[in-house]
Enzyme design. Structure first.
Site, PDB file in Angstrom:
ATOM      1  N   HIS A  68       0.768  -1.168   0.016  1.00 38.67           N
ATOM      2  CA  HIS A  68      -0.010   0.018   0.054  1.00 38.67           C
ATOM      3  C   HIS A  68       0.858   1.275  -0.029  1.00 38.67           C
ATOM      4  CE1 HIS A  68      -2.096   3.300   2.033  1.00 38.67           C
ATOM      5  NE2 HIS A  68      -3.240   2.771   1.073  1.00 38.67           N
TER       6      HIS A  68
ATOM      7  N   CYS B 173      34.232   5.102 -23.109  1.00 40.09           N
ATOM      8  CA  CYS B 173      33.442   5.196 -22.162  1.00 40.09           C
ATOM      9  C   CYS B 173      33.821   6.136 -21.181  1.00 40.09           C
ATOM     10  CB  CYS B 173      33.017   3.886 -21.423  1.00 40.09           C
ATOM     11  SG  CYS B 173      34.377   2.520 -21.226  1.00 40.09           S
TER      12      CYS B 173
END
Length: 800
Positions: A428, A758
């Site tokens: 919830h 990279c």
């Protein structure tokens, strides 16, 4: 005939309708939840989707109850008091008392008894156990979710108990949370009716149950099904009572033969479960889960895939992402779908805009748990045990509690963040925090003990799958990226990824794959054990460490634990960009870093300079680490073959000589990773000057290069990249470094091999990106939060 009664007079059918007669067109009569159940029964049986039988009372039955008891005017008058300053709590309590004091009209009661008798006869006679759920006529709409606003009653047994449950469902149309939600959404309280769904209980009290979403609930990534489950009835998962098992399935591969695309399979603690209360009137209760059951998954592999296939069938039918509840009967082993409603949070977000949060400071970590969303919030911690304690809660406070349920709804609308001891990603607290757009860290285990009431804290969900609660109010940056506004470029831009959870977060970015996925994060944070220690557990010297390793394994076979965990996490990264290439670098820890893993000190030497020592390729064929590297290879093969992600490209780091390459590639071949087989390509990092000087020799052995600019700069300039004193000398734009980059691109291209890079230099230095584009580099890989900047820089460079 009044509008509320609707339709022609069909006798008992006017008050009660079986599921098999219902479709989505009946939402106004039986509400979204019951209409959806009927729609699935009627249309999805051919897909194998099983829905327990049942029936629904109609909106006409509800209005008959209201008018028979002369409640309409009184209810309208009390509801009107909300506009005069009366609290939701006082208004709701008075209306509920009015409803609970009413009697079910005889003709409605008789229709319910008759339908219940028919249902009981279908399941062998006697008083069958049923679930009784509220279904409001304005709920589960694509633009609003009323899930959890009204009550459900499980394991209801007998006619009188059923009729009482129906009356209590009617009353729950006016719970505080339902009133507050309708006020917020602008629904007229007196225009909403309540249908009651009565459904055969699935004996998941001795089986399992949970929820599914047909997208990733944290990022909206659409190509996966998320399945959460725990022992017993599904209330334990929905209400956040437990940290459930979690499974993530890649939808595009569900029909592909020979693959099992479960890209995440995480064991929850599942300490409690909800079961039948074995008395005459039924009901449910909580009990402890046996220790042996906590350490095993609630679903088998074939069951996970079956549920995922059902979920995709439901999604396809409804043509939108769905939130689904499932149950497994412990007596028959059968699976069932018990509810399905539209997913209303991630699917409603604008697809072209990304909001990112980046912490600018670090602090003491007070609690850790599952990160819900990607936001950051700071405020005063308020520890509460129940929503009744929230009268003086200041707006923007950080709620710290054991768990939340629908009664917390009005409270959660006032807080800036949520932290719970229990609950998973579909609890919830998690669902509401997503809807409200606030960060939540759930399932921490000990937040209510670790965080002092009144302290300033920062809740961060911007650092991957793990959410953290820091002491103090830390600074952070926010940025919103309009993906559609980014220019198109010819040079492929790729991402750098370490944490598998972050890969999904960036799925909307227009990149061409992942240029480097570093598996060190997976090994360090998700496995946490030295690979060789798993092959030689009894050789670990410290008995306490051996015990900690066994605790982490939770009964799993050591080598299988490593291979399975690494394979699934790598596959999760590959799934985020499929079918674009995902380059996965094998481990490149240094000896001092390997030593920090559980069992690592037994197997790692002490080195004066680990940066230039026993790292990368030299480890893989050594007697000290060979068996660990074999486990890495098996994981990569499993991810490519068993899980189906043939876009994975293994890459070898810090390979000093071609002779080293031969030894490593021979080992990989022994483990079923041979270049060319099934389209496999194997890359090498270019980060040692010898990789440049002998690029032709390396090109004969590998299918591509990726320039590691940090290590290459370090070794060309002779500067320790970690040295604070020499920071001013460390510069990828140095003429010598740029010349090495130019040389390797030219030589690799001459051999027909692609070269990527990279590193942060292209985003930090626009002139460096322009330099790379001018050399014809084949791809540029940067961190996700730099992608937008680099695309703009590259577009400018290409336009010159």
């Amino acid at each position: 005939m009044s509008q509320e009664e609707g339709g022609e007079d069909r006798g008992p059918e006017r008050w009660v309708r079986p599921f098999e007669e219902l479709t989505n067109a009946d939402l106004g009569s039986v509400g979204g939840k019951n209409a959806s159940l009927g729609e699935m029964v009627r249309t999805l049986a051919g897909e194998g989707v099983q829905v327990p039988s049942g029936f629904a009372t109609t909106a006409a039955a509800y209005w008959r109850f209201v008018d028979e008891n002369d409640l309409r005017e009184g209810m309208r008058d009390v509801v009107a008091e909300l506009g005069t300053g009366k609290s939701v709590g006082s208004v709701g309590k008075r209306i509920r008392e009015m409803v609970l004091g009413g009697e079910i009209p005889s003709e409605v009661a008789e229709a319910v008894r008759s339908a219940y008798a028919t249902l009981s006869e279908e399941y062998g006679g006697g008083a069958t156990d049923v679930a009784v759920r509220s279904s409001a006529t304005a709920e589960d709409l694509p633009e609003a979710s009323f899930a959890g606003q009204q009550e459900s009653y499980l394991n209801v047994r007998g006619e009188e108990a059923l009729l009482d449950a129906c009356r209590r469902c009617y009353a729950s149309l006016f719970t505080d949370r339902a009133l507050a939600y309708r006020e917020e959404k602008g629904f007229d309280h007196m225009d909403v009716a309540l249908s009651v769904g009565v459904q055969k209980m699935v004996r998941s009290d001795c089986g399992a149950a949970g929820v599914m979403f047909t997208l990733d609930t944290e990022t909206g990534f659409p190509d996966v099904v998320l399945v959460d489950g725990a022992w017993g009835l599904g209330e334990a998962v929905v209400q956040g009572m437990v940290n459930p098992d979690r499974f993530l399935v890649f939808k595009p591969f569900l029909r592909r033969k020979g693959v099992v695309p479960i890209v995440e399979q995480r064991l929850g603690d599942k300490a409690r479960k909800v079961v039948y209360r074995e008395d005459r009137e039924g009901g449910v209760t909580e009990v402890d889960v046996a220790p042996e059951d906590r350490d095993r998954f609630v679903l088998e592999e074939h069951e996970i895939l079956q549920l995922a296939r059902w979920a995709t069938a439901i999604e396809t039918h409804y043509e939108r992402p769905m939130d689904i509840e499932w149950a497994k009967d412990g007596t028959s082993g059968e699976l069932f779908i018990v509810q399905a409603r539209p997913e209303t949070v991630e699917s409603a977000k604008a697809g072209a805009r990304l909001k990112t949060y980046t912490l600018q400071e670090q602090g003491e970590v007070l609690a850790r748990g599952a990160a819900i969303g990607g936001a950051v919030a700071a405020g005063r911690a308020v520890r509460l045990d129940s929503p009744e304690e929230a009268d003086d809660l200041e707006k923007g406070a950080i709620l710290v509690t054991g768990r939340t349920d629908p009664d917390w709804g009005p409270v959660l609308e006032r807080v800036g963040g949520i932290v719970t001891d229990r609950g998973g990603r579909t609890s919830h607290a998690a669902i509401v925090s997503r809807e409200l757009g606030i960060p939540a860290v759930v399932g921490t285990g000990d937040a209510t003990r670790a965080i002092a009431d009144g302290d300033e804290v920062t809740v961060s969900c911007a650092e991957g799958a793990e959410g953290r609660v820091y002491a103090g109010a830390l600074a952070w940056d926010e940025e919103e990226i309009d993906v559609d506004a980014l220019p198109s470029v010819d040079t492929p831009i790729m991402m750098i990824v370490a944490d598998p959870a972050t890969a999904f977060r960036w799925w909307r970015l227009p990149v061409k794959g992942i240029g480097i996925a570093r598996i060190e994060f997976i090994i360090a944070d998700l496995i946490g054990i030295h690979p060789v220690a798993l092959t030689r557990l009894e050789s670990v010297e410290d008995p306490d460490v051996r015990e900690r390793i066994r605790d982490r394994l939770r009964g799993a076979e050591p080598e299988a634990f490593f291979v399975d965990t690494l394979a699934r996490e790598v596959a999760r990264i590959a799934a985020s960009r499929y079918p674009d290439p995902v380059v996965v670098r094998t481990s490149d820890f240094k000896t001092n870093e390997y030593a920090q893993l559980l069992g690592g000190r037994t197997f790692e030497p002490a080195e004066d300079n680990p940066m230039l020592g026993f790292r990368g390729a030299s480890r893989y064929y050594s007697d000290e680490y060979r068996e660990g590297f074999r486990l890495e290879c098996r994981a990569l093969r499993r991810a490519r073959v068993r899980l189906g992600f043939d876009n994975i490209v293994p890459m070898i780091p810090f390979c000093r000589t071609p002779e080293e390459a031969d030894r490593v590639l021979a080992l990989m071949s022994e483990e079923g990773l041979r270049s060319g087989d099934d389209g496999l390509r194997i890359y090498v990092m270019c980060e040692v000057p010898s990789n440049v000087v002998r690029a032709g020799d390396f090109a004969e052995r590998f299918d591509g290069f990726s320039i590691g600019s940090n290590d290459l700069t370090q070794l060309v300039l002779g500067v320790d990249r970690d040295s604070e004193r020499l920071r001013g000398l460390f510069d990828e734009r140095d003429v010598a470094v740029k010349e090495m980059i130019r040389m390797v691109i030219e030589r690799a291209h001459a051999a027909g091999r692609p070269v990527g890079i990279c590193g942060q230099a292209p985003s930090d230095h626009p002139d460096f990106a322009s330099f790379l584009v001018g050399l014809g580099i084949d791809s540029i890989s940067v961190n996700p939060d730099s992608v937008a900047d680099v695309i703009r820089v590259v577009a400018d460079a290409e336009a010159e």
